[in-house]
Design a protein around this motif. Sequence first.
Motif, PDB file in Angstrom:
ATOM      1  N   ALA A 476       0.927  -0.959  -0.231  1.00 53.30           N
ATOM      2  CA  ALA A 476      -0.231  -0.234   0.048  1.00 53.30           C
ATOM      3  C   ALA A 476       1.245   1.310   0.206  1.00 53.30           C
ATOM      4  CB  ALA A 476      -1.024  -0.194   0.939  1.00 53.30           C
ATOM      5  N   LEU A 477       2.018   1.586   0.552  1.00 50.70           N
ATOM      6  CA  LEU A 477       3.070   2.465   0.704  1.00 50.70           C
ATOM      7  C   LEU A 477       3.375   2.703  -0.442  1.00 50.70           C
ATOM      8  CD1 LEU A 477       4.457   1.676   4.081  1.00 50.70           C
ATOM      9  CD2 LEU A 477       3.288   3.938   3.313  1.00 50.70           C
ATOM     10  N   ALA A 537      -3.730  -4.613  -5.850  1.00 53.91           N
ATOM     11  CA  ALA A 537      -3.563  -3.678  -5.207  1.00 53.91           C
ATOM     12  C   ALA A 537      -3.534  -2.009  -4.985  1.00 53.91           C
ATOM     13  CB  ALA A 537      -1.965  -3.490  -5.157  1.00 53.91           C
ATOM     14  N   SER A 538      -4.123  -1.451  -4.056  1.00 59.87           N
ATOM     15  CA  SER A 538      -3.809   0.002  -4.197  1.00 59.87           C
ATOM     16  C   SER A 538      -3.358   0.829  -2.702  1.00 59.87           C
ATOM     17  CB  SER A 538      -5.830   0.626  -4.623  1.00 59.87           C
ATOM     18  OG  SER A 538      -6.261   0.733  -3.259  1.00 59.87           O
ATOM     19  N   PRO A 539      -3.412   1.785  -2.672  1.00 57.11           N
ATOM     20  CA  PRO A 539      -3.525   2.087  -1.268  1.00 57.11           C
ATOM     21  C   PRO A 539      -3.973   2.630  -0.579  1.00 57.11           C
ATOM     22  CG  PRO A 539      -2.789   4.129  -3.082  1.00 57.11           C
ATOM     23  CD  PRO A 539      -4.015   2.987  -4.065  1.00 57.11           C
ATOM     24  N   THR A 540      -5.512   1.831  -0.607  1.00 56.99           N
ATOM     25  CA  THR A 540      -6.219   1.863   0.771  1.00 56.99           C
ATOM     26  C   THR A 540      -6.466  -0.056   0.725  1.00 56.99           C
ATOM     27  OG1 THR A 540      -8.037   1.869  -0.586  1.00 56.99           O
ATOM     28  CG2 THR A 540      -7.111   3.964   0.092  1.00 56.99           C
ATOM     29  N   VAL A 555      -6.151  -0.840   4.014  1.00 55.40           N
ATOM     30  CA  VAL A 555      -5.089  -0.442   4.739  1.00 55.40           C
ATOM     31  C   VAL A 555      -5.354   1.418   4.799  1.00 55.40           C
ATOM     32  CG1 VAL A 555      -2.576   0.765   4.573  1.00 55.40           C
ATOM     33  CG2 VAL A 555      -3.574  -2.103   3.454  1.00 55.40           C
ATOM     34  N   ILE A 556      -4.912   1.618   6.115  1.00 51.33           N
ATOM     35  CA  ILE A 556      -5.556   3.351   5.642  1.00 51.33           C
ATOM     36  C   ILE A 556      -3.846   3.257   6.121  1.00 51.33           C
ATOM     37  CG2 ILE A 556      -6.374   5.304   7.236  1.00 51.33           C
ATOM     38  CD1 ILE A 556      -8.773   3.054   7.524  1.00 51.33           C
ATOM     39  N   VAL A 567       0.844   2.524   9.183  1.00 56.78           N
ATOM     40  CA  VAL A 567       0.252   2.365   8.623  1.00 56.78           C
ATOM     41  C   VAL A 567      -1.092   1.443   9.722  1.00 56.78           C
ATOM     42  CG1 VAL A 567      -0.080   0.527   7.041  1.00 56.78           C
ATOM     43  CG2 VAL A 567       2.229   2.547   7.106  1.00 56.78           C
ATOM     44  N   HIS A 568      -2.231   1.065   9.282  1.00 54.09           N
ATOM     45  CA  HIS A 568      -3.477   0.659   9.731  1.00 54.09           C
ATOM     46  C   HIS A 568      -3.365  -0.407   8.507  1.00 54.09           C
ATOM     47  CE1 HIS A 568      -3.939   3.524  12.989  1.00 54.09           C
ATOM     48  NE2 HIS A 568      -3.316   4.715  11.605  1.00 54.09           N
TER      49      HIS A 568
END
Length: 668
Positions: A476-477, A537-540, A555-556, A567-568
């Motif tokens: 995500a990062l 995959a995406s940033p979230t 992911v947040i 990262v949560h």
Amino acid sequence: MSDTTTPRTITRILVANRGEIARRVFTTARRLGIETVAVHSDADAGLPFVAEADQAVRLPGNTPAETYLRADLVIEAARRTGADAIHPGYGFLSENADFARAVVDAGIAWIGPAPESIVSMGSKIESKKLMESAGVPVLADLGTTATDADLPLLVKASAGGGGRGMRIVRDLADLPSEVEKASAEAASAFGDGTVFVEPYVEHGRHVEVQVVGDHAGTVAVFGERDCSIQRRHQKVVEEAPAPGLSDETRAALHEAARNAAAAIDYVGAGTVEFLVDAHDPTRFWFLEMNTRLQVEHPVSEAIFGVDLVEAQIAVAEGREVTPFLPGEPRGHAVEVRLYAEDPAADWQPQSGTLGAFEVPGVQVEFANPRPYGLRLDTGFVAGSEVGTHYDAMLAKVIVHAPTREQALRQLAGALARAKVHGLTTNRDLLVEVLRHPVFVAGDVATDFFETQQLASRAAGVDETLVERSAFAATVALMERAREARTVQRGIPVGWRNVVSAPQVTELALDGRETPVRVEWYGGRDGYTSEVGTVLAASPTQVTLEHDGVAVRYDVIVDASDLAAPVVHVDSPAGYVRLTKVPRFVDPADQVATGSLLAPMPGSVISVSVEEGQQVTAGQTVLVMEAMKMQHTITAPTDGVVTGINVKPGSQVGAGDVLAVVEGEGAEA
């Protein structure tokens, strides 16, 4: 209630409390067309209850002693806003007879029992004598006469509750020191250090009965609740009706509660608490009477279809409780208390910013779902600051269902899917309890956490969950970095013409010194790792496949610190909070080996050692107070105290170095 039976109409209620209970009272008041007033500390200024009130009055300061415990400021706030009634909620001034008298003397309706009733039940020692004379069974007060034959013993604070000033004694030689500790804690928490000693009933159950009395002498009984699942003598799971009781025992408990209320001409909502012998449920003893609304009142509301706050208001207006008389209970209701605390670290309270806060399937807040369903009572929303000055409870989550089995399953499922970010919580523990075979079978007792092994209380972590969550966080990062590119956007993340070694990302896990090392490869076909293969995959959101099983990770990323973003990661297996480790660390941010760090902001109560002193592993170095609880900081190893940076009264922040203990081999 006000000590007059003259009917009156309440038009504006001030709630002398905060957070969840203030919002709960406001909800009923709005439905009844009654205006609302909030009082708040500086620390609470941004919480939802302040914004929801029709009027709000600031109480300057942060600590309870400066704000919510200042009866004079609360009554002055009522005068300034034209409030004609005060609801005390629970805690703070709710069982303060002097405050109740001052409210009545000011001509304001008191939505609580008569001050005389509060006095009668305010001392556990005196209330036990009163109940014994009324024919209610009580445990003996052993005082200084306890012998080895009486063991184990329970030392209890005469004033207050919530587990503070309470100690279990299994060796008679420990009794004097435990009495001293309990007295000190009680004096700090309640302003009264009086304690008493009674037999400790092993494997007992905590069962309480909800009553509401009126000026006509009617005492309505709204069934019983089981509140046996407790930590530190504080409740975390409550349910109604209490499982496993015979009709005869249930009727006897209700009658004893009615007699207890009648003995003091009780008016208003109250709870009579009993200790029930889990081995022989026909045996029970009076514990205390809480002369206020209880935290767990929603489960009684659910099964009887009533609004107990509305009943409180009606009785305060001089009306009878008759319209609220309960019929037969319907279904089963279970409530859990979601706390910002770490069960694996002796229930240590947590503070900080609450990130995402979502409980799926919530049908209603602060009111009964119809006909069955999920209810949420909370004083916080995403973005709220959870401070160190007050109780660590974030929310109450309640399910009402046709059967106990259904209620437990639905509540566990809702909690397991909840997103609660930013703080360590007891969410996983609650899910485990609700699904635990002993609890599901109805074998409930106050020693549940001492007799049962729960994975969520273990100091270790689920390595598989951590590894996969860390890989999902890394992906995500990387996707977040990809979206931020302004050039060469088409080049795959982590692309190398010649792959000589994997990419490495290090992520810190809360509570663990060694960071999680993620080795991964990037290229035209996406990300790969020994942990799994990335399907999407995406940033979230990241979907990983491992052994043919695909799992989605939500992911947040909190990038308020660009060098070390937090990262949560949520998945069906649980929640993990990680922090990206910077490639280069400022030496000024490092601390000496052996440093004892403050686990949270708070104040130092006492320091037990001196610089240069030899100490042993586990020896008390100092005691802190934060979030209404005391926390003992101990030496991690045998060694020498080479530094003390605080003294009694010092205010410290999370992560501050309190003292330094160098391991064996160090010279004094």
